[in-house]
Design a protein around this motif. Structure first.
Motif, PDB file in Angstrom:
ATOM      1  N   LYS A  28       0.777  -1.365  -0.045  1.00 12.67           N
ATOM      2  CA  LYS A  28      -0.060   0.125   0.201  1.00 12.67           C
ATOM      3  C   LYS A  28       0.717   1.256   0.073  1.00 12.67           C
ATOM      4  O   LYS A  28       0.682   2.172  -0.826  1.00 12.67           O
ATOM      5  CB  LYS A  28      -0.738  -0.038   1.151  1.00 12.67           C
ATOM      6  CG  LYS A  28      -2.071  -1.092   1.218  1.00 12.67           C
ATOM      7  CD  LYS A  28      -2.618  -0.939   2.421  1.00 12.67           C
ATOM      8  CE  LYS A  28      -4.056  -1.896   2.528  1.00 12.67           C
ATOM      9  NZ  LYS A  28      -4.672  -2.094   3.806  1.00 12.67           N
ATOM     10  N   ASP A  30       4.075   1.537  -0.901  1.00  9.90           N
ATOM     11  CA  ASP A  30       4.803   1.666  -2.307  1.00  9.90           C
ATOM     12  C   ASP A  30       3.697   2.064  -3.365  1.00  9.90           C
ATOM     13  O   ASP A  30       4.098   2.803  -4.171  1.00  9.90           O
ATOM     14  CB  ASP A  30       5.281   0.154  -2.673  1.00  9.90           C
ATOM     15  CG  ASP A  30       6.492  -0.465  -1.792  1.00  9.90           C
ATOM     16  OD1 ASP A  30       6.881   0.543  -1.243  1.00  9.90           O
ATOM     17  OD2 ASP A  30       6.604  -1.565  -2.040  1.00  9.90           O
ATOM     18  N   GLU A  31       2.433   1.651  -3.227  1.00  8.85           N
ATOM     19  CA  GLU A  31       1.529   1.997  -4.603  1.00  8.85           C
ATOM     20  C   GLU A  31       1.240   3.834  -4.224  1.00  8.85           C
ATOM     21  O   GLU A  31       1.305   4.326  -5.256  1.00  8.85           O
ATOM     22  CB  GLU A  31       0.327   1.454  -4.157  1.00  8.85           C
ATOM     23  CG  GLU A  31      -0.784   1.639  -5.129  1.00  8.85           C
ATOM     24  CD  GLU A  31      -2.042   0.885  -4.967  1.00  8.85           C
ATOM     25  OE1 GLU A  31      -3.173   1.396  -5.481  1.00  8.85           O
ATOM     26  OE2 GLU A  31      -1.992  -0.234  -4.631  1.00  8.85           O
ATOM     27  N   ALA A  32       0.969   4.137  -3.039  1.00 15.04           N
ATOM     28  CA  ALA A  32       0.894   5.522  -2.887  1.00 15.04           C
ATOM     29  C   ALA A  32       2.080   6.268  -3.332  1.00 15.04           C
ATOM     30  O   ALA A  32       1.803   7.422  -3.817  1.00 15.04           O
ATOM     31  CB  ALA A  32       0.669   5.898  -1.342  1.00 15.04           C
ATOM     32  N   ALA A  34       4.298   5.510  -5.589  1.00 18.00           N
ATOM     33  CA  ALA A  34       4.438   5.543  -7.087  1.00 18.00           C
ATOM     34  C   ALA A  34       3.155   6.180  -7.740  1.00 18.00           C
ATOM     35  O   ALA A  34       3.537   7.050  -8.865  1.00 18.00           O
ATOM     36  CB  ALA A  34       4.411   4.104  -7.562  1.00 18.00           C
ATOM     37  N   SER A  35       2.280   6.353  -6.961  1.00 18.73           N
ATOM     38  CA  SER A  35       0.953   7.285  -7.684  1.00 18.73           C
ATOM     39  C   SER A  35       1.356   8.666  -7.490  1.00 18.73           C
ATOM     40  O   SER A  35       0.610   9.341  -8.184  1.00 18.73           O
ATOM     41  CB  SER A  35      -0.220   6.561  -7.358  1.00 18.73           C
ATOM     42  OG  SER A  35      -0.431   6.933  -5.867  1.00 18.73           O
ATOM     43  N   GLY A  36       2.157   9.183  -6.906  1.00 14.86           N
ATOM     44  CA  GLY A  36       2.704  10.427  -6.456  1.00 14.86           C
ATOM     45  C   GLY A  36       1.721  10.828  -5.337  1.00 14.86           C
ATOM     46  O   GLY A  36       0.440  10.700  -5.032  1.00 14.86           O
ATOM     47  N   THR A  37       2.324  11.762  -4.473  1.00 10.26           N
ATOM     48  CA  THR A  37       1.588  12.341  -3.285  1.00 10.26           C
ATOM     49  C   THR A  37       1.889  13.901  -3.207  1.00 10.26           C
ATOM     50  O   THR A  37       2.645  14.336  -3.988  1.00 10.26           O
ATOM     51  CB  THR A  37       2.266  11.572  -1.993  1.00 10.26           C
ATOM     52  OG1 THR A  37       3.491  12.028  -1.937  1.00 10.26           O
ATOM     53  CG2 THR A  37       1.872  10.263  -2.007  1.00 10.26           C
TER      54      THR A  37
END
Length: 80
Positions: A28, A30-32, A34-37
């Protein structure tokens, strides 16, 4: 002495569940990432450090501590 034995048994019973929880939390995070924050560089640095520490604790078998560190990273990221 009985409360200690009960607590120890409870921790042993929970260990497998925590062990499986760590990889899911890492994914979770890593996904956050990778998707940009919209986090600051300082927050991103802290999240990455917490994630790395959580993985090391998981590998060392300290799953409760791993879940705690990963939880801190998830909180910063706003992940439930």
């Amino acid at each position: 002495m009985k409360p200690f034995a009960f607590a120890a048994a409870l921790m042993l019973a929970a260990a497998p569940a925590l062990a499986n929880h760590c990889p899911a939390d890492m994914a979770k995070i890593d996904e956050a990432l990778a998707s940009g924050t919209e986090l600051s560089e300082a927050e991103l640095t802290e999240v990455r450090a917490l994630r790395a520490e959580g993985e090391e604790l998981h590998k060392a078998g300290d799953h409760a501590a791993s879940v705690e560190e990963l939880g801190k990273a998830m909180e910063i990221l706003g992940i439930e």
